[in-house]
Design an enzyme around this catalytic site. Structure first.
Site, PDB file in Angstrom:
ATOM      1  N   ARG A  66       0.813  -1.672  -0.054  1.00  0.00           N
ATOM      2  CA  ARG A  66      -0.425  -0.248   0.386  1.00  0.00           C
ATOM      3  C   ARG A  66       0.904   0.795   0.137  1.00  0.00           C
ATOM      4  NH1 ARG A  66      -1.361   1.558   4.971  1.00  0.00           N
ATOM      5  NH2 ARG A  66      -1.908   0.043   5.071  1.00  0.00           N
ATOM      6  N   ASP A 195      -8.341  18.387 -14.513  1.00  0.00           N
ATOM      7  CA  ASP A 195      -8.552  17.148 -15.137  1.00  0.00           C
ATOM      8  C   ASP A 195      -8.051  16.887 -16.740  1.00  0.00           C
ATOM      9  OD1 ASP A 195      -9.705  14.807 -15.972  1.00  0.00           O
ATOM     10  OD2 ASP A 195     -11.391  14.641 -14.570  1.00  0.00           O
TER      11      ASP A 195
HETATM   12  C1  LIG Z   1     -13.855   8.980 -16.550  1.00  0.00           C
HETATM   13  C2  LIG Z   1     -13.612  10.622 -16.112  1.00  0.00           C
HETATM   14  C3  LIG Z   1     -13.221  10.972 -14.402  1.00  0.00           C
HETATM   15  C4  LIG Z   1     -12.993   9.310 -13.507  1.00  0.00           C
HETATM   16  O1  LIG Z   1     -12.199   8.449 -13.593  1.00  0.00           O
HETATM   17  P1  LIG Z   1     -12.669   6.913 -13.193  1.00  0.00           P
HETATM   18  O2  LIG Z   1     -11.513   5.784 -13.254  1.00  0.00           O
HETATM   19  O3  LIG Z   1     -13.672   6.177 -13.656  1.00  0.00           O
HETATM   20  O4  LIG Z   1     -12.968   6.636 -11.521  1.00  0.00           O
HETATM   21  C5  LIG Z   1     -13.164  11.611 -14.012  1.00  0.00           C
HETATM   22  N1  LIG Z   1     -12.421  12.745 -15.154  1.00  0.00           N
HETATM   23  C6  LIG Z   1     -13.191  12.366 -16.525  1.00  0.00           C
HETATM   24  C7  LIG Z   1     -13.283  13.738 -17.184  1.00  0.00           C
HETATM   25  C8  LIG Z   1     -13.509  11.538 -16.814  1.00  0.00           C
HETATM   26  O5  LIG Z   1     -14.035  10.304 -18.546  1.00  0.00           O
END
Ligand SMILES: *Cc1c(COP(=O)(O)O)cnc(C)c1O
Length: 414
Positions: A66, A195
């Site tokens: 972990r 993101d």
């Molecule tokens: C899919 C996605 C997420 C979430 O990710 P997971 O791996 O499904 O938990 C977050 N941001 C964007 C832009 C995504 O497409």
């Protein structure tokens, strides 16, 4: 905290090109066997040389998986080198994109704090913010991130700690000006989180534009083969959260806080998942070029199709944020959204009729996918400020032959 075998940016690769870094950083020949590909270290624990004495030497220094695992370290070093070639950031790999987001939120925010989020955020991000962070006491304001003044107006001085950016956004593919938003966030004493799932570090590198933290769903383009769920946070060494108390003697450093919480909350990427994501990263550049080629050919067809009322793609000069996209992106990505003349029923019909495009959520894999955001990925935001048009169809252009993809959409549109 245990710091296994981690070098802050390997100087041998800092001036290398993107693919050279993707293929080599973190992927040293295995010290035990010479294996060229980092093995899947499927172990939970590690022998120690004595009580409290971790093994010394190349590739060792681990105590418990972990806290650290060599396969995960290899991925984390690679992720950091792709987002920040100069070694100015550190990578952390998680069990999913949302686990990475959660670790970032809980590392930097406390009850009473506030964040600004995109008004067309990924549905799962919105759910995390609205249904997990908000009951915990963290407020949020959705704002249109293509409108810098709207973001400035949404910031609450002394309370807003994070501005959360997705660009291009999902599913409307709006493009936010990362450098401009970094300036606005920093002027208010907040950090900028981007993101980067849709663009990937191949198309855009937010840390170099002033962002403090990049998060990813590596489930998508980074993994690239629809066979793993994973997430990542890449945190700049210069990101500090001065509003945080010195909890656990961590001080204000975002790197230390996220690292502490990765181990403390425990939503880590397992060895096999880490291995799959790193294998994906090695081909990211060639895959992204093909995703972009295919998306551009699809856009060309959709733009001329009588049953398509609007095409959303950042290369189009009538697109919100087109100018920012040209400035900060290498190309415009593999995601395309469009609105179907005839409304919701017509949009659903297109989704039902494709044969090469698979009807599925998710994106970024080798196979092309199609979906109806209103009833699928974004169903959870119906009725909120983040609701999407019900005649909208979103596609993820895969790596098949473009002619087959174009023909499939043409027959589905009828
Ligand atoms: C899919 C996605 C997420 C979430 O990710 P997971 O791996 O499904 O938990 C977050 N941001 C964007 C832009 C995504 O497409």
């Amino acid at each position: 905290m245990n710091e296994p075998n981690r070098k802050p940016g390997d100087p041998r690769w800092s001036t290398a090109g993107f693919s050279t870094r993707a293929i080599h950083v973190g992927s040293e020949p295995d010290p035990a066997t010479g294996a060229v590909v980092t093995p899947i270290y499927q172990t939970s624990t590690y022998a120690q040389d004595g009580v409290g004495g971790l093994r010394q030497g190349l590739g060792v220094g681990y105590e418990y998986s972990r806290s650290g695992n060599p396969t995960r370290t290899a991925l984390e070093e690679c992720l950091a080198a792709l987002e920040a070639p100069d070694g100015s950031a550190r990578g952390f790999a998680f069990a999913s994109g949302l686990a990475a987001e959660d670790a970032v939120l809980r590392s930097l925010l406390r009850p009473g704090d506030h964040m600004v989020i995109p008004d067309d955020a990924y549905g799962g991000t919105y759910r995390l913010v609205a249904r997990v962070a908000q009951p915990w006491g963290v407020g949020h304001t959705p704002a249109s991130l293509v409108d810098i003044d709207a973001v400035r107006a949404a910031i609450r001085p002394g309370q807003t700690r994070l501005v959360w950016v997705e660009t291009p956004t999902n599913p409307l593919l709006s493009v936010a000006d990362i450098a401009g938003l970094a300036e606005v966030a920093h002027a208010a004493g907040a950090l900028l989180v981007v993101d980067n799932t849709f663009a990937t570090p191949y198309l855009q590198q937010p840390l170099s534009l002033g962002a403090d933290i990049v998060v990813h769903s590596t489930t998508k383009y980074a993994g690239g083969h629809s066979d793993v769920v994973g997430g990542a946070a890449v945190v700049s060494h210069s990101a500090f959260a001065p509003w945080m108390d010195g909890i656990a003697d961590l001080g204000e450093s975002a790197v230390e806080r996220v690292g502490f919480n990765q181990n403390s909350m425990g939503a880590v990427s397992g060895p096999f998942d880490s291995w799959l994501v790193q294998r994906g990263l090695k081909t990211l550049a060639v895959r992204m070029e093909r995703h972009c080629d295919n998306a551009e050919k699809i856009v060309e067809m959709l733009r001329q199709h009588p049953k398509v009322s609007r095409v959303l793609y950042p290369s189009l000069d009538d697109h919100p944020g087109h100018k920012a996209a040209v400035e900060q992106m290498r190309r415009f990505g593999g995601m395309v959204s469009f609105q179907v003349a005839g409304g919701k029923e017509a949009a659903l019909e297109v989704c039902r009729r494709t044969q090469v495009f698979t009807l599925a959520e998710s994106l970024g894999g080798v196979e092309s996918l199609i979906e109806h955001p209103g009833q699928m990925t974004h169903a959870s935001v119906a009725g909120s400020a983040l609701e999407v048009p019900d005649d909208l169809v979103r596609i993820s252009a895969g790596l098949e032959d473009a002619s087959d993809l174009v023909a499939d959409l043409e027959q589905a549109l009828g």
